[in-house]
Design a protein around this motif. Structure first.
Motif, short mmCIF file in Angstrom:
data_model
loop_
_atom_site.label_atom_id
_atom_site.label_comp_id
_atom_site.label_asym_id
_atom_site.label_seq_id
_atom_site.Cartn_x
_atom_site.Cartn_y
_atom_site.Cartn_z
N UNK A 11 0.81 -1.22 0.00
CA UNK A 11 0.00 0.00 0.00
C UNK A 11 0.85 1.27 0.00
N UNK A 12 1.96 1.25 0.74
CA UNK A 12 2.83 2.42 0.77
C UNK A 12 3.45 2.66 -0.61
N UNK A 13 3.94 1.59 -1.23
CA UNK A 13 4.52 1.70 -2.57
C UNK A 13 3.46 2.17 -3.57
N UNK A 14 2.24 1.71 -3.38
CA UNK A 14 1.15 2.12 -4.29
C UNK A 14 0.91 3.62 -4.18
N UNK A 15 0.94 4.13 -2.94
CA UNK A 15 0.73 5.57 -2.73
C UNK A 15 1.90 6.38 -3.28
N UNK A 16 3.13 5.89 -3.08
CA UNK A 16 4.32 6.63 -3.51
C UNK A 16 4.45 6.67 -5.04
N UNK A 17 3.87 5.71 -5.72
CA UNK A 17 4.03 5.67 -7.17
C UNK A 17 2.81 6.17 -7.93
N UNK A 18 1.74 6.54 -7.21
CA UNK A 18 0.55 7.01 -7.94
C UNK A 18 0.75 8.45 -8.39
N UNK A 19 0.63 8.65 -9.70
CA UNK A 19 0.81 9.98 -10.29
C UNK A 19 -0.56 10.62 -10.52
N UNK A 20 -0.79 11.75 -9.85
CA UNK A 20 -2.06 12.45 -10.04
C UNK A 20 -2.13 13.05 -11.44
N UNK A 21 -0.97 13.29 -12.05
CA UNK A 21 -0.93 13.85 -13.41
C UNK A 21 -1.33 12.81 -14.45
N UNK A 22 -0.82 11.58 -14.27
CA UNK A 22 -1.11 10.51 -15.23
C UNK A 22 -2.30 9.65 -14.81
N UNK B 177 9.32 7.41 -7.41
CA UNK B 177 7.88 7.20 -7.44
C UNK B 177 7.17 8.34 -8.12
N UNK B 178 6.12 8.03 -8.87
CA UNK B 178 5.41 9.03 -9.65
C UNK B 178 4.80 10.15 -8.84
N UNK B 179 4.66 9.95 -7.53
CA UNK B 179 4.08 11.00 -6.68
C UNK B 179 5.09 12.11 -6.39
N UNK B 180 6.36 11.84 -6.61
CA UNK B 180 7.43 12.81 -6.30
C UNK B 180 7.25 14.08 -7.13
N UNK B 181 7.40 15.22 -6.48
CA UNK B 181 7.28 16.50 -7.21
C UNK B 181 8.54 16.75 -8.03
N UNK B 182 8.38 17.55 -9.09
CA UNK B 182 9.52 17.90 -9.93
C UNK B 182 10.60 18.59 -9.11
N UNK B 183 10.19 19.46 -8.21
CA UNK B 183 11.15 20.21 -7.39
C UNK B 183 11.94 19.28 -6.49
N UNK B 184 11.25 18.39 -5.78
CA UNK B 184 11.94 17.48 -4.86
C UNK B 184 12.89 16.57 -5.62
N UNK B 185 12.45 16.07 -6.76
CA UNK B 185 13.29 15.18 -7.57
C UNK B 185 14.54 15.90 -8.04
#
Length: 214
Positions: free
Chosen positions: A50-61, A86-94
Motif C-alpha cells: 500500500x505504501x509503494x502504491x501511494x508513492x508511485x501514484x501519479x495524479x498527473x497521469x 515514485x510518480x508521486x514525487x514532485x519535480x522540485x523534490x526530484x
C-alpha cells in the motif's frame, strides 16, 4: 550493455559546450546554457504494497508510474538521467535530490518548464534558472517576458523531442512495466529500470543530433 553504454551519458566540460553551442541558443541566451531539464513518467503495474502504491501514484497521469528527470545539453545529447523515483514525487523534490545540482558551477544556466520552481536551489549554486514567465494573475505579459518566454519555448522543445525519441525507439518505455523491474536485492543492487533507462539513453546519444548547429 549498461557498462558499455553508460559512459556515453556524461556531463561535458564548459569549454566543449561553448565551442559547439548551436546558434539558436547563442541568439537568445549567449553561451551560458548548460542543461535543459524535464521529467517524464513510465507506467508500472499497481504495487501490492500500500505504501509503494501511494508513492508511485501519479495524479498527473492517473496511474502508478515511476518518474525520471532527464537533462540534455544545448547540442541535444543526454547528459544526465536520474534514478527512477515514485510518480508521486514532485519535480522540485526530484531535481533537488537526484544529484543534478552537484554538477552545476557558478554562472551556469539551467533551462526548465514553469513547473520547476527551483530558483532557490539553483541560486545556492550561483547559477541561473530560465523558465517561461507565469501568466497567472496577469492580464498581459510584459513585452520583455513575452520575448524571453518565446526564446525559452523555441529551444526547450528540444528536450521534449529527445524524450519522444527515447520513448518511440524503445517500446519497453511505452508499456506498463512489472514491479519486478523496481526491486533491489543482494544480487541486484541497482533495479532493472535504472539500467534500462541508462542503456536507452546511451543508445539515443548514438543517434544523429536533433538540433541544427547553424
Amino acid at each position: 550493455m549498461e557498462i558499455r553504454l553508460s559512459p556515453l551519458i556524461y556531463w561535458p566540460e564548459r569549454e566543449e559546450l561553448w565551442q559547439t553551442m548551436p546558434q539558436c541558443f547563442q541568439y537568445s541566451f549567449g553561451k551560458k546554457t548548460t542543461v535543459i531539464i524535464d521529467c517524464f513518467e513510465v507506467f508500472i503495474e499497481k504495487p501490492t504494497n500500500l505504501l509503494a502504491r501511494a508513492q508511485t501514484f501519479s495524479s498527473y497521469k492517473h496511474h502508478n508510474t515511476v518518474k525520471v528527470l532527464i537533462g540534455i545539453t544545448p547540442q541535444g545529447s543526454i547528459s544526465f538521467v536520474s534514478k527512477a523515483w515514485g510518480g508521486r514525487t514532485s519535480d522540485k523534490f526530484l531535481t533537488e535530490n537526484c544529484g543534478l545540482m552537484n554538477k552545476l558551477l557558478p554562472g551556469d544556466l539551467v533551462m526548465a518548464d514553469r513547473g520547476f520552481t527551483i530558483h532557490d536551489i539553483v541560486a545556492l549554486k550561483r547559477a541561473e534558472l530560465a523558465i517561461p514567465a507565469f501568466t497567472k494573475g496577469k492580464s498581459q505579459l510584459d513585452p520583455v517576458d513575452v520575448e524571453s518566454t518565446r526564446g525559452i519555448a523555441n529551444v526547450r522543445i528540444h528536450v521534449e523531442t529527445v524524450i519522444g525519441l527515447l520513448r518511440n525507439k524503445y517500446t519497453i518505455l511505452q508499456g506498463t512495466l512489472s514491479t519486478d523491474y523496481l526491486i533491489t536485492s543482494e544480487q541486484r543492487q541497482v533495479p532493472l529500470i535504472d539500467r534500462i533507462l541508462r542503456v536507452c539513453s546511451g543508445l539515443v546519444n548514438l543517434c544523429p543530433p536533433i538540433i541544427p548547429f547553424d
